[in-house]
Structures are given as structure tokens and as C-alpha cells.
Design a protein around this motif. Structure first.
Motif, short mmCIF file in Angstrom:
data_model
loop_
_atom_site.label_atom_id
_atom_site.label_comp_id
_atom_site.label_asym_id
_atom_site.label_seq_id
_atom_site.Cartn_x
_atom_site.Cartn_y
_atom_site.Cartn_z
N VAL A 36 4.75 -49.19 -32.53
CA VAL A 36 4.34 -47.87 -32.04
C VAL A 36 5.34 -47.40 -30.99
CG1 VAL A 36 2.56 -46.55 -30.83
CG2 VAL A 36 1.91 -48.34 -32.48
N TYR A 37 5.90 -46.20 -31.19
CA TYR A 37 6.85 -45.65 -30.21
C TYR A 37 6.11 -45.22 -28.95
CZ TYR A 37 10.44 -45.60 -33.83
OH TYR A 37 11.34 -45.97 -34.79
N THR A 38 6.62 -45.63 -27.79
CA THR A 38 5.95 -45.32 -26.52
C THR A 38 6.92 -44.87 -25.43
OG1 THR A 38 6.10 -47.62 -25.79
CG2 THR A 38 4.08 -46.98 -26.96
N ASN A 39 8.18 -44.66 -25.77
CA ASN A 39 9.15 -44.36 -24.71
C ASN A 39 8.82 -43.07 -23.96
OD1 ASN A 39 10.01 -42.99 -27.19
ND2 ASN A 39 11.84 -42.38 -26.07
N ALA A 40 8.42 -42.01 -24.69
CA ALA A 40 8.09 -40.75 -24.04
C ALA A 40 6.80 -40.86 -23.24
CB ALA A 40 7.96 -39.64 -25.08
N VAL A 41 5.81 -41.57 -23.79
CA VAL A 41 4.53 -41.72 -23.10
C VAL A 41 4.71 -42.54 -21.82
CG1 VAL A 41 2.18 -42.61 -23.30
CG2 VAL A 41 3.28 -41.56 -25.28
N TYR A 42 5.51 -43.58 -21.90
CA TYR A 42 5.77 -44.41 -20.72
C TYR A 42 6.45 -43.58 -19.63
CZ TYR A 42 7.48 -48.27 -17.82
OH TYR A 42 7.74 -49.11 -16.76
N GLY A 43 7.50 -42.84 -20.02
CA GLY A 43 8.22 -42.02 -19.05
C GLY A 43 7.35 -40.92 -18.49
N PHE A 44 6.54 -40.29 -19.34
CA PHE A 44 5.61 -39.26 -18.89
C PHE A 44 4.67 -39.83 -17.83
CE2 PHE A 44 1.53 -37.19 -18.89
CZ PHE A 44 1.76 -35.86 -19.13
N VAL A 62 -3.27 -31.21 -16.83
CA VAL A 62 -2.07 -31.10 -17.66
C VAL A 62 -2.28 -29.96 -18.66
CG1 VAL A 62 -0.46 -32.25 -19.22
CG2 VAL A 62 -1.62 -33.57 -17.44
N GLY A 63 -1.33 -29.04 -18.70
CA GLY A 63 -1.37 -27.93 -19.66
C GLY A 63 -0.43 -28.18 -20.82
N TRP A 64 -0.86 -27.81 -22.03
CA TRP A 64 -0.10 -28.12 -23.24
C TRP A 64 0.09 -26.90 -24.14
CZ3 TRP A 64 1.99 -32.87 -23.71
CH2 TRP A 64 1.43 -33.92 -22.96
N LYS A 100 -1.92 -37.96 -24.70
CA LYS A 100 -3.21 -37.38 -24.29
C LYS A 100 -4.28 -38.47 -24.17
CE LYS A 100 -2.04 -32.87 -26.15
NZ LYS A 100 -2.27 -31.84 -27.17
N GLU A 101 -4.10 -39.56 -24.90
CA GLU A 101 -5.00 -40.70 -24.72
C GLU A 101 -4.80 -41.32 -23.34
OE1 GLU A 101 -4.67 -43.57 -27.84
OE2 GLU A 101 -4.79 -42.07 -29.44
N VAL A 102 -3.55 -41.35 -22.90
CA VAL A 102 -3.26 -41.91 -21.57
C VAL A 102 -3.83 -41.01 -20.48
CG1 VAL A 102 -1.42 -42.50 -19.94
CG2 VAL A 102 -1.21 -43.16 -22.34
N THR A 103 -3.60 -39.71 -20.58
CA THR A 103 -4.13 -38.81 -19.55
C THR A 103 -5.66 -38.83 -19.57
OG1 THR A 103 -3.80 -36.97 -21.09
CG2 THR A 103 -2.14 -37.27 -19.38
N ALA A 104 -6.25 -38.95 -20.76
CA ALA A 104 -7.71 -39.05 -20.85
C ALA A 104 -8.21 -40.32 -20.16
CB ALA A 104 -8.15 -39.01 -22.31
N ALA A 105 -7.44 -41.40 -20.23
CA ALA A 105 -7.82 -42.65 -19.56
C ALA A 105 -7.87 -42.46 -18.05
CB ALA A 105 -6.84 -43.77 -19.92
N PHE A 106 -7.04 -41.53 -17.54
CA PHE A 106 -7.05 -41.18 -16.12
C PHE A 106 -8.13 -40.14 -15.80
CE2 PHE A 106 -2.68 -42.86 -16.16
CZ PHE A 106 -2.59 -43.46 -14.91
N SER A 107 -8.89 -39.71 -16.81
CA SER A 107 -9.90 -38.65 -16.67
C SER A 107 -9.26 -37.31 -16.27
CB SER A 107 -10.98 -39.02 -15.65
OG SER A 107 -11.69 -40.17 -16.09
N ILE A 108 -8.05 -37.08 -16.76
CA ILE A 108 -7.33 -35.83 -16.49
C ILE A 108 -7.59 -34.85 -17.63
CG2 ILE A 108 -5.05 -34.76 -16.28
CD1 ILE A 108 -4.06 -37.44 -15.15
N PRO A 109 -8.02 -33.62 -17.35
CA PRO A 109 -8.19 -32.64 -18.41
C PRO A 109 -6.86 -32.28 -19.08
CG PRO A 109 -9.34 -31.95 -16.40
CD PRO A 109 -8.46 -33.11 -16.03
N ASN A 110 -6.87 -32.28 -20.41
CA ASN A 110 -5.73 -31.80 -21.20
C ASN A 110 -6.12 -30.42 -21.71
OD1 ASN A 110 -3.81 -34.13 -21.43
ND2 ASN A 110 -5.64 -35.13 -22.22
N LEU A 111 -5.48 -29.38 -21.19
CA LEU A 111 -5.89 -28.02 -21.53
C LEU A 111 -4.83 -27.29 -22.36
CD1 LEU A 111 -7.47 -26.78 -18.16
CD2 LEU A 111 -8.59 -27.87 -20.11
#
Length: 292
Positions: A36-44, A62-64, A100-111
Motif C-alpha cells: 500500500v502506497y503511503t508516502n503522501a499520507v505520511y508526509g501529509f 481540513v478542506g478538500w 481521510k482515514e488518518v484525519t478521521a482517526a484524529f477526529s478532524i472533520p474532512n469537509l
């Protein structure tokens, strides 16, 4: 609402693409043992934590972008809008959902909202939140966001090497010579090749800034064309319609129909849930130690 809130708004696509290319320039892509590629998610995630440490927000959102180019509101106004955009690299595509799974783990809204861009989400939130007396910090790589700067809204523009430029009304005037409300008028004249915003052919950033500073805004410039050189007047008259279209395209929409609860954006998270997601993605110890 708590009037002393300090809200960090993150431009999700800006962070994710920057993280991907910063880690991929050497040709190596971080992957899990299952491929599974994770380089962008890790850096984000690292960048997000860096800015949270820097800003020390009470809330984080986080706005998308959530739409294809063809379905954007601006593409309906101008068929050429962002027509030069290439498809993202194959290694990045699956990371759009993963981050978005990572931000959700932090309980951060993805809007996000169909038809609108991340800038519009951040513009809507910053306008609403600052009107309620909250301090807002926007972290993005997009200079268009400088139009959102106000006494309560500051913008951090991402730069290479983990650096950024910080803008408030005073620093915007000092560094770029314009006020927040003049940002869009300058863009209307100079255009933006990266977004295929046409502007006025033959007018670059320096001339556009000079014209807007001299006249105050686009409307007064067009009301005083007689004060311009014959050559400049001819250009501006010929491309008037295109200039005003460019202004419309460059203007961040501040009334996107999104549902948002500030309480849900509190910068509080369950360390065990976050570490579990980090373990799943094989992020290693360096990030895990930062989340408690």
C-alpha cells in the motif's frame, strides 16, 4: 461559541500533493509490507502535526476538492478552467481516501462540497468563523487564499523545505504591496497559467500590481482608461470581458452550502486510535511519539 477559539484550516489537496512530490522526487515511494502506497499520507500527517504544533489551535479542519474538473462550478463559467491539469500519478490515487482515514482517526472533520474547490471550503469557513470572533489560520500552497486575509484571518503559504510565508494585512502590504481586497483584481489582470485563467494578454504581475495600486481597484481602472498609455488602454479595452471573467474565476466563493459544527472540530484526539492507524500504515516510531 467560544470567542477565543483559534482555528487551523488546512488545504487538504495542497498538503497531500506537496507531501507526495516532496517524497517522490528521488523515485522512491513509501509502501507498507503489503504494497500500500503511503508516502503522501505520511508526509501529509507530518505536515499537519507540524502546523498544529506551530499554530496551537483549539480546532482543526481540513478542506478538500471533491469534484472532477468538468463538474466544477468554475468550469461551467469557463470551459478552459484548469484544462491543463494532468491525472494524478497512479501511486497517489489510492492515498486520497487513505489520508481521510488518518484525519478521521484524529477526529478532524474532512469537509468538501460537489462542484467547489478546497479554497471555497476554507473561504466559507474563515468568513463565517471570523465573523463570530474566532482567530483563523489557513495553511495552503495557493496564493489565491491571500484574498481571505483580514484582522482575524491569517494565511501561511507553504514553501519548499518545510518553510512558509506568513500573511496578515500588514505583511501582505509589506511583501506584495497590496491589500487583501486587491488580490483578485491583480489576478484578473495577470491571469494564472496554472489554472488556465486568461487575464489580459501582455500584462504580468508587476504591471497588474502597479495598475491596481494606482487606481485602487479594477472598476476604477476601467473608469479611468484615459489615464493609461494608448497601448495599455487598447489592451484593456480589447480584453475587458476576459478580465472580468478572470476576476470571477479567481474569486473564492464564501457561501458554499456545507454543514459544519465547530464542536466536532475540537483539536482533541484519542492517542490509542491514532497510534492504531499509524501501526496499520506502518508509519514507524517517529510520528507515533508525537501523538502521545
Amino acid at each position: 461559541m467560544n470567542p477565543s477559539g483559534k482555528i487551523l484550516l488546512i488545504d487538504g489537496m495542497s498538503f497531500l500533493f506537496r507531501a507526495f512530490y516532496a517524497s517522490a522526487w528521488g523515485g522512491g515511494y513509501r509502501q507498507t509490507t503489503t504494497g500500500v502506497y503511503t508516502n503522501a499520507v505520511y508526509g501529509f500527517t507530518k505536515m499537519m502535526l507540524d502546523y498544529a504544533d506551530l499554530v496551537k489551535p483549539t480546532h482543526l479542519v481540513v478542506g478538500w476538492d471533491v469534484a472532477s474538473r468538468e463538474s466544477l462550478v468554475r468550469s461551467q463559467w469557463y470551459d478552459g478552467y484548469k484544462s491543463n491539469r494532468q491525472a494524478p500519478p497512479d501511486e497517489l490515487i489510492p492515498q486520497f481516501d487513505l489520508v481521510k482515514e488518518v484525519t478521521a482517526a484524529f477526529s478532524i472533520p474532512n469537509l468538501g462540497c460537489p462542484g467547489y474547490e478546497g479554497d471555497d471550503i476554507l473561504g466559507t469557513l474563515s468568513t463565517t468563523l471570523s465573523a463570530d470572533g474566532h482567530q483563523v489560520v489557513i495553511a495552503t500552497g495557493d496564493y489565491d487564499s491571500l484574498q481571505l486575509v483580514s484582522d482575524l484571518v491569517s494565511v501561511k503559504i507553504l514553501k519548499n523545505g518545510g518553510k512558509h510565508e506568513h500573511y496578515n494585512p500588514a505583511s501582505l502590504q509589506s511583501l506584495r504591496g497590496i491589500a487583501p481586497e486587491q488580490v483578485v483584481d491583480v489576478k484578473a489582470l495577470m491571469g494564472d497559467a496554472s489554472d488556465c485563467i486568461p487575464g489580459c494578454p501582455g500584462i504580468g504581475e508587476k504591471t497588474a500590481t502597479k495598475l491596481i495600486v494606482e487606481h485602487g481597484d479594477l472598476e476604477r481602472l476601467y473608469s479611468n482608461l484615459d489615464s493609461c498609455t494608448v497601448k495599455m488602454r487598447s489592451k484593456l479595452e480589447e480584453h475587458r470581458e476576459q478580465v472580468y471573467l478572470s476576476k470571477k474565476l479567481a474569486t473564492i466563493i464564501r457561501d458554499v452550502p456545507i454543514e459544519f459544527s465547530l464542536e466536532e472540530a475540537a483539536w482533541e484526539y484519542d492517542s490509542a486510535v491514532v497510534r492504531s492507524k499509524f501501526d496499520e500504515l506502518e508509519f514507524g516510531r517517529s510520528l507515533a511519539t508525537r501523538v502521545g
